[in-house]
Design an enzyme around this catalytic site. Sequence first.
Site, short mmCIF file in Angstrom:
data_model
loop_
_atom_site.label_atom_id
_atom_site.label_comp_id
_atom_site.label_asym_id
_atom_site.label_seq_id
_atom_site.Cartn_x
_atom_site.Cartn_y
_atom_site.Cartn_z
N ASP A 271 29.28 34.96 43.46
CA ASP A 271 28.33 35.18 42.36
C ASP A 271 27.67 33.83 42.06
O ASP A 271 26.73 33.43 42.75
CB ASP A 271 29.13 35.75 41.19
CG ASP A 271 28.27 36.18 40.02
OD1 ASP A 271 27.10 36.49 40.23
OD2 ASP A 271 28.78 36.21 38.89
N GLY B 61 40.64 40.53 44.34
CA GLY B 61 39.49 41.31 44.82
C GLY B 61 39.38 41.48 46.33
O GLY B 61 38.93 42.50 46.81
N GLU C 7 36.60 36.16 50.83
CA GLU C 7 36.35 36.43 49.42
C GLU C 7 35.70 37.80 49.27
O GLU C 7 35.08 38.31 50.22
CB GLU C 7 35.44 35.31 48.86
CG GLU C 7 35.02 35.42 47.42
CD GLU C 7 36.15 35.44 46.41
OE1 GLU C 7 36.99 36.35 46.49
OE2 GLU C 7 36.17 34.57 45.51
N ASP C 8 35.85 38.40 48.09
CA ASP C 8 35.21 39.71 47.86
C ASP C 8 33.71 39.56 47.59
O ASP C 8 32.89 40.22 48.21
CB ASP C 8 35.91 40.48 46.72
CG ASP C 8 36.02 39.69 45.41
OD1 ASP C 8 35.64 38.51 45.38
OD2 ASP C 8 36.51 40.27 44.42
N ARG D 87 39.25 49.35 41.54
CA ARG D 87 39.40 48.70 42.86
C ARG D 87 39.59 49.72 43.98
O ARG D 87 39.34 49.43 45.14
CB ARG D 87 40.62 47.78 42.86
CG ARG D 87 40.52 46.59 41.92
CD ARG D 87 41.63 45.59 42.24
NE ARG D 87 41.88 44.65 41.17
CZ ARG D 87 41.21 43.52 40.98
NH1 ARG D 87 40.23 43.17 41.79
NH2 ARG D 87 41.52 42.71 39.98
N PHE E 121 26.37 44.34 38.41
CA PHE E 121 27.82 44.24 38.43
C PHE E 121 28.37 45.42 39.22
O PHE E 121 28.09 46.57 38.91
CB PHE E 121 28.42 44.21 37.02
CG PHE E 121 29.84 43.72 37.04
CD1 PHE E 121 30.11 42.36 36.97
CD2 PHE E 121 30.90 44.62 37.17
CE1 PHE E 121 31.42 41.90 37.04
CE2 PHE E 121 32.21 44.16 37.23
CZ PHE E 121 32.47 42.80 37.16
P1 IMP Z 1 31.77 32.89 41.03
O1 IMP Z 1 31.11 32.93 42.38
O2 IMP Z 1 32.56 31.66 40.79
O3 IMP Z 1 30.77 33.13 39.93
O4 IMP Z 1 32.82 34.03 40.86
C1 IMP Z 1 33.05 34.97 41.78
C2 IMP Z 1 34.13 35.89 41.25
O5 IMP Z 1 33.67 36.63 40.10
C3 IMP Z 1 34.44 36.92 42.31
O6 IMP Z 1 35.49 36.50 43.14
C4 IMP Z 1 34.78 38.13 41.49
O7 IMP Z 1 36.15 38.12 41.16
C5 IMP Z 1 33.98 38.00 40.22
N1 IMP Z 1 32.72 38.78 40.30
C6 IMP Z 1 31.46 38.30 40.37
N2 IMP Z 1 30.57 39.30 40.42
C7 IMP Z 1 31.28 40.45 40.39
C8 IMP Z 1 30.90 41.84 40.44
O8 IMP Z 1 29.73 42.24 40.51
N3 IMP Z 1 31.92 42.73 40.40
C9 IMP Z 1 33.24 42.36 40.31
N4 IMP Z 1 33.64 41.06 40.28
C10 IMP Z 1 32.66 40.12 40.31
MG MG Z 2 37.54 37.18 43.08
#
Ligand code: IMP
Ligand code: MG
Length: 174
Positions: A101, A43, A97-98, A163, A150
Site C-alpha cells: 500500500d 495476510g 507479501e499480500d 481472509r 480497500f
Molecule cells: P503499507 O504498504 O506499509 O502501507 O502496508 C501494507 C499492509 O497494510 C499490508 O501488508 C496489509 O496488511 C495492509 N493493507 C493495505 N491495504 C490493504 C487492503 O486493501 N486490504 C487489506 N489489507 C491492506
Molecule cells: Mg500485511
Amino acid sequence: MAINTDQVLITHDEIEQMLDRISAEINRDYNGTPLVVVGILTGAFIFTADLIKRLNMPVIVDFMQVSSYVGEFSTGNLKIKKDLSYDIKDKNVLIVEDIIDTGRTLALLKEQLWSRGPKSLKICTAFDKPSRRVNDLVPDYNGITIPDEFIVGYGLDLDGEYRNFDDVRIVRKE
Ligand code: IMP
Ligand code: MG
C-alpha cells in the site's frame, strides 16, 4: 455502519492465472538456485502456500510478522512481532507479501533483512496499490495492480475477518 463485500474485484480464476505467471517468472529467474521464502503474516499465508507449490527450486519457507508505525521523531519504525527461525546470511531470500500500500512496511523490512547479510533479497507481492505509495518501493514480482480501494479475501482482512474468501472483494461501508 454495515460492511458490504458483494463486489468481486478479482476472481479465483484470475488469482490462479496470476500464480501461474508469477511462479514461472520466479522459476525462470532463480533457475534451480535454493531459495528462502519469507511469508509475511498474517495476510500472505494463503499466497505463500499457493506460490511455493509452484516453485521448482529447493525451498525453505519461513514467516515473519511485522508492522510499521510512524513515531514522533521518525518517518517509520518496524515492529517485529514474530521473527524468522532461520539465519538468512548468504541465502537468496524472497519476501512474499499480500499487498503493498504505502510501501512503508516493506521498505523498513527490506532494510532490516539486508542488515542480516543475505546474498540477494527480492520482493513478491500478490497485489499492489501503487497510487498510495509514499516511497520508491517497487516489487520485483507483482501479481495484480489494483485501484485505490480497500480489498479483502485471499488472505487479506478487515479487522481479522474475510481472509477465507477464495476471491478478492471490495469493501463498501454503508
Ligand atoms: P503499507 O504498504 O506499509 O502501507 O502496508 C501494507 C499492509 O497494510 C499490508 O501488508 C496489509 O496488511 C495492509 N493493507 C493495505 N491495504 C490493504 C487492503 O486493501 N486490504 C487489506 N489489507 C491492506
Ligand atoms: Mg500485511
